[in-house]
Scaffold this active site. Structure first.
Site, PDB file in Angstrom:
ATOM      1  N   SER A  77     -14.577 -54.518   2.151  1.00  0.00           N
ATOM      2  CA  SER A  77     -13.853 -53.573   2.996  1.00  0.00           C
ATOM      3  C   SER A  77     -13.071 -52.516   2.218  1.00  0.00           C
ATOM      4  O   SER A  77     -12.329 -51.744   2.804  1.00  0.00           O
ATOM      5  CB  SER A  77     -12.903 -54.324   3.927  1.00  0.00           C
ATOM      6  OG  SER A  77     -12.039 -55.115   3.165  1.00  0.00           O
ATOM      7  N   THR A 179      -8.501 -53.911   4.656  1.00  0.00           N
ATOM      8  CA  THR A 179      -7.872 -52.930   3.782  1.00  0.00           C
ATOM      9  C   THR A 179      -6.725 -53.485   2.957  1.00  0.00           C
ATOM     10  O   THR A 179      -5.970 -54.300   3.459  1.00  0.00           O
ATOM     11  CB  THR A 179      -7.272 -51.854   4.705  1.00  0.00           C
ATOM     12  OG1 THR A 179      -8.314 -51.341   5.479  1.00  0.00           O
ATOM     13  CG2 THR A 179      -6.570 -50.762   3.959  1.00  0.00           C
ATOM     14  N   THR A 197      -9.292 -48.141   1.516  1.00  0.00           N
ATOM     15  CA  THR A 197     -10.228 -48.867   2.378  1.00  0.00           C
ATOM     16  C   THR A 197     -11.590 -48.167   2.444  1.00  0.00           C
ATOM     17  O   THR A 197     -11.683 -46.969   2.180  1.00  0.00           O
ATOM     18  CB  THR A 197      -9.672 -48.948   3.821  1.00  0.00           C
ATOM     19  OG1 THR A 197     -10.466 -49.828   4.597  1.00  0.00           O
ATOM     20  CG2 THR A 197      -9.654 -47.595   4.499  1.00  0.00           C
ATOM     21  N   ARG A 207     -16.036 -41.128  10.917  1.00  0.00           N
ATOM     22  CA  ARG A 207     -14.799 -41.778  11.392  1.00  0.00           C
ATOM     23  C   ARG A 207     -13.789 -41.923  10.243  1.00  0.00           C
ATOM     24  O   ARG A 207     -14.117 -42.376   9.160  1.00  0.00           O
ATOM     25  CB  ARG A 207     -15.127 -43.158  11.973  1.00  0.00           C
ATOM     26  CG  ARG A 207     -13.911 -43.906  12.541  1.00  0.00           C
ATOM     27  CD  ARG A 207     -13.311 -44.871  11.547  1.00  0.00           C
ATOM     28  NE  ARG A 207     -12.246 -45.696  12.132  1.00  0.00           N
ATOM     29  CZ  ARG A 207     -11.435 -46.464  11.433  1.00  0.00           C
ATOM     30  NH1 ARG A 207     -11.556 -46.537  10.132  1.00  0.00           N
ATOM     31  NH2 ARG A 207     -10.506 -47.173  12.022  1.00  0.00           N
ATOM     32  N   VAL A 208     -12.567 -41.541  10.517  1.00  0.00           N
ATOM     33  CA  VAL A 208     -11.471 -41.749   9.570  1.00  0.00           C
ATOM     34  C   VAL A 208     -10.403 -42.555  10.302  1.00  0.00           C
ATOM     35  O   VAL A 208     -10.079 -42.254  11.448  1.00  0.00           O
ATOM     36  CB  VAL A 208     -10.890 -40.394   9.093  1.00  0.00           C
ATOM     37  CG1 VAL A 208      -9.617 -40.598   8.293  1.00  0.00           C
ATOM     38  CG2 VAL A 208     -11.933 -39.647   8.254  1.00  0.00           C
ATOM     39  N   GLY A 209      -9.898 -43.569   9.647  1.00  0.00           N
ATOM     40  CA  GLY A 209      -8.894 -44.418  10.297  1.00  0.00           C
ATOM     41  C   GLY A 209      -7.481 -44.042   9.902  1.00  0.00           C
ATOM     42  O   GLY A 209      -7.188 -42.884   9.575  1.00  0.00           O
ATOM     43  N   ASP A 210      -6.610 -45.010   9.915  1.00  0.00           N
ATOM     44  CA  ASP A 210      -5.201 -44.772   9.597  1.00  0.00           C
ATOM     45  C   ASP A 210      -4.939 -44.729   8.092  1.00  0.00           C
ATOM     46  O   ASP A 210      -3.937 -44.156   7.647  1.00  0.00           O
ATOM     47  CB  ASP A 210      -4.348 -45.897  10.194  1.00  0.00           C
ATOM     48  CG  ASP A 210      -4.747 -47.265   9.634  1.00  0.00           C
ATOM     49  OD1 ASP A 210      -5.960 -47.541   9.539  1.00  0.00           O
ATOM     50  OD2 ASP A 210      -3.854 -48.063   9.290  1.00  0.00           O
ATOM     51  N   THR A 230      -2.422 -52.679   8.152  1.00  0.00           N
ATOM     52  CA  THR A 230      -3.843 -53.003   8.112  1.00  0.00           C
ATOM     53  C   THR A 230      -4.281 -53.370   9.527  1.00  0.00           C
ATOM     54  O   THR A 230      -3.448 -53.630  10.391  1.00  0.00           O
ATOM     55  CB  THR A 230      -4.119 -54.172   7.144  1.00  0.00           C
ATOM     56  OG1 THR A 230      -5.545 -54.411   7.100  1.00  0.00           O
ATOM     57  CG2 THR A 230      -3.437 -55.451   7.565  1.00  0.00           C
ATOM     58  N   GLY A 231      -5.577 -53.370   9.744  1.00  0.00           N
ATOM     59  CA  GLY A 231      -6.097 -53.711  11.063  1.00  0.00           C
ATOM     60  C   GLY A 231      -6.836 -52.538  11.681  1.00  0.00           C
ATOM     61  O   GLY A 231      -7.217 -51.605  10.976  1.00  0.00           O
ATOM     62  N   GLY A 233      -7.409 -49.375  12.753  1.00  0.00           N
ATOM     63  CA  GLY A 233      -6.604 -48.201  12.430  1.00  0.00           C
ATOM     64  C   GLY A 233      -6.302 -47.279  13.592  1.00  0.00           C
ATOM     65  O   GLY A 233      -5.278 -46.587  13.589  1.00  0.00           O
TER      66      GLY A 233
END
Ligand code: ASP
Length: 317
Positions: A77, A179, A197, A207-210, A230-231, A233
């Site tokens: 990950s 992450t 991450t 896609r881009v997360g937090d 984490t989690g 995002g």
């Protein structure tokens, strides 16, 4: 699909007991320098600690720590070995923030093993905070980073297996999101944070997360402390969790209370039973907190040179 091996309940309970014994109040306290990271990341903490012995700087420590899972092909990950998006591309997000309020970030970066170091270079060598995609790659290459294939055989096989059903469903505490987020207090007690991450496995392309978003996955303010996440995002982004936690601490909450309040903001508004979020917070006194929506979130703490994994408390039991 590999799972994180979680420490057994009994070990967790005795570990928590040993930490609580050191606490001066209901809040856990660590003596600085200190390193805390999401999940079971002892090697990362050890590298961060070694870096603290050399330079004493929290910023160097969080970068050194983040580089460990980035280079680990078995960590599916983060960085090299990270699971790809649904089209088979490994795309990476990372950010870093120091005690002076400087910040750097890369999003949707491909082919570079150490996005955290590119994020630091964005922070230190450009007038910007965030570089994305092709631009981030070009910048990385200009700084001497090497272009590499980050898709390992294992990750490729997992993707090929996934393609048979192409079912997109992030699973709680499963290796589709693990992450690393790190916080450290350096030898002078200054705070820094980092996060890196490969994002959600089999996510949509682009896609881009937090994780690369300052204020979402990481926030530090040297008057107060720092937080990281984490989690899934999307929910950290929608609630700007790390910034929120630092502000809650500024207004008097302990790190533990601040993490709990940030989780409650999610629980009150969203269908929280279906996903996991975990937060860590560390204030300038070395007090730290951890809280998650679901059981199963753990974190790694290094203080006095000793590294241990602890089970976080959670909203769901
Ligand atoms: N927060 C990361 C993301 O949504 C995933 C994770 O924490 O594992 O990209």
């Amino acid at each position: 699909m590999q799972r994180r091996t979680f420490i057994k309940q009994t070990t967790a309970l005795s570990a928590i007991a040993s930490v609580s014994a050191k606490a001066s109040n209901s809040q856990n306290v660590a003596k600085f320098p200190v390193v805390i990271s999401t999940w079971k990341n002892e090697k990362a903490n050890t590298a961060a600690w070694e870096s603290l012995q050399k330079t004493g700087r929290a910023l160097d420590a969080v970068e050194a720590g983040a580089r460990i899972p980035e280079a680990d092909p078995n960590d599916t990950s983060v960085g090299y070995g990270g699971f790809p998006d649904r089209d088979g591309n490994v795309t990476l997000d990372a950010c870093i923030m120091d005690e002076k309020g400087n910040a750097g970030s890369v999003t949707f970066l491909q082919h570079i093993m150490h996005p955290i170091s590119v994020a630091r270079a964005v922070m230190e060598k450009t007038p910007h905070v965030m570089l994305s995609g092709e631009g981030a790659l070009q910048f990385a290459l200009s700084q001497g980073f090497k272009k590499e294939n980050l898709l390992t055989e294992t990750a490729k096989k997992a993707w090929e297996e996934w393609k048979k059903t192409s079912k997109y469903e992030p699973k709680i505490n499963i290796e589709r999101h693990d992450t690393i987020g790190l916080l450290a207090l350096g030898n002078q007690g200054e705070i820094s944070g980092a996060c890196t991450t490969s994002g959600l496995a089999f996510k949509m392309h682009g896609r881009v997360g937090d994780s690369p978003v300052i204020g979402a996955a990481v926030f530090c303010d040297d008057e107060v402390g720092g937080a990281c996440a984490t989690g899934l995002g999307e929910f950290v982004l929608k609630t700007l969790g790390s910034f929120l936690i630092v502000e809650l601490m500024r207004n008097g909450k302990t790190p533990q209370q601040a993490c709990e309040e940030a989780i409650m903001r999610i629980v009150k508004r969203y269908n929280y039973k279906e996903f996991q979020i975990g937060y860590l917070a560390l204030n300038k006194k070395g007090e730290y907190g951890a809280y998650a929506i679901q059981p199963g979130f753990n974190y790694t703490l290094t203080t006095n040179g000793v590294t241990k994994v602890y089970e976080s408390a959670s909203y769901m039991k």
